[in-house]
Design a protein around this motif. Structure first.
Motif, mmCIF file in Angstrom:
data_model
loop_
_atom_site.group_PDB
_atom_site.id
_atom_site.type_symbol
_atom_site.label_atom_id
_atom_site.label_comp_id
_atom_site.label_asym_id
_atom_site.label_seq_id
_atom_site.Cartn_x
_atom_site.Cartn_y
_atom_site.Cartn_z
ATOM 1 N N ALA A 1 1.476 3.317 16.417
ATOM 2 C CA ALA A 1 2.285 3.974 17.440
ATOM 3 C C ALA A 1 3.414 4.786 16.824
ATOM 4 C CB ALA A 1 2.850 2.929 18.402
ATOM 5 N N ILE A 2 3.915 4.351 15.662
ATOM 6 C CA ILE A 2 5.036 5.026 15.015
ATOM 7 C C ILE A 2 4.795 5.104 13.511
ATOM 8 C CG2 ILE A 2 6.695 4.239 16.765
ATOM 9 C CD1 ILE A 2 7.626 2.131 14.720
ATOM 10 N N ALA A 3 5.557 5.950 12.852
ATOM 11 C CA ALA A 3 5.517 6.024 11.385
ATOM 12 C C ALA A 3 6.200 4.804 10.789
ATOM 13 C CB ALA A 3 6.187 7.301 10.908
ATOM 14 N N GLN A 4 5.762 4.422 9.578
ATOM 15 C CA GLN A 4 6.312 3.254 8.891
ATOM 16 C C GLN A 4 6.735 3.632 7.466
ATOM 17 O OE1 GLN A 4 3.774 -0.417 9.967
ATOM 18 N NE2 GLN A 4 2.467 1.330 10.521
ATOM 19 N N PRO A 5 7.798 4.407 7.337
ATOM 20 C CA PRO A 5 8.230 4.853 6.011
ATOM 21 C C PRO A 5 8.834 3.712 5.194
ATOM 22 C CG PRO A 5 9.812 5.532 7.666
ATOM 23 C CD PRO A 5 8.644 4.954 8.412
#
Length: 215
Positions: free
Chosen positions: A73-77
């Motif tokens: 669902a979202i980026a995981q930097p």
């Protein structure tokens, strides 16, 4: 001095967000050292190290998904920054030698994870870890032949903190904070005395004070 920079191209695609090669990683850093010798046996080495590693997204895939894909669902930097600096004072004397080193380390690790429940709204979990470490040791040594001695003092002071946040991807609220503080000071010494023939006796000791606080 040495410097470097590297780029590891991404190879994981995220069809849910319409993105490809999301896990690109960049690394750069370097180290430098210089030594000043004013004379009379004195020497002052000084140096430092820097390293930064950052990834645009997570380096994993999910079992059951098509090869090299992951739907999030979202980026995981991810970001990992390391700093080290040190200064040493040395003197090699005929009777007594001195070595004194002080070093400071700073290490920061920032991670983001997708905490979205199945079928639920997007949720973001953040974890920020920061470590500061100061260390010092001063040592005197001397002796002739098989007779030798060393004495000194050392100390370490360390602060580590962990901050976690969970919730709305735009502004997740804080859920936990941990701070640990550790300090240690030690006195140490050793003496070697030759006896008969090749036999020697060595006596030594170390006295340490340590304190740890967590909150």
């Amino acid at each position: 001095g040495v410097g470097y920079w590297s780029l590891d191209p991404g190879y994981v695609d995220d069809p849910n967000r319409g993105l490809s090669d999301i896990n690109e990683t960049r690394s750069y850093g370097g180290r430098a050292a210089i030594r000043y010798e004013p004379g009379a046996g004195w020497s002052l080495p000084l140096g430092g190290v820097i390293q930064n590693i950052s990834s645009r997204d997570g380096q994993y895939v999910l079992r059951g998904s098509p090869p090299l894909t992951r739907s999030s669902a979202i980026a995981q930097p991810f970001d990992n920054d390391f700093r080290l600096g040190y200064l040493t004072i040395q003197r090699d004397g005929s009777a007594v030698s001195l070595s004194s080193t002080t070093a400071l380390v700073r290490h920061d690790v920032d991670s983001v994870f997708d905490a979205t429940p199945a079928g639920g709204a997007a949720r973001r979990f953040e974890e920020d870890i920061g470590i500061t470490l100061l260390s010092h040791e001063t040592r005197l040594s001397g002796g002739t032949g098989r007779r030798s001695w060393v004495a000194g003092v050392s100390g370490v002071y360390d602060i580590s903190r962990i901050e976690r946040r969970l919730g709305d991807p735009q502004d997740p609220p804080s859920i936990l904070g941990v701070r640990n503080e550790n300090s240690e000071v030690a006195l140490f010494g050793q003496y070697t005395q030759p006896l008969l023939g090749p036999v020697s006796i060595t006596l030594g000791g170390r006295l340490t004070y340590a304190r740890a606080v967590g909150m």
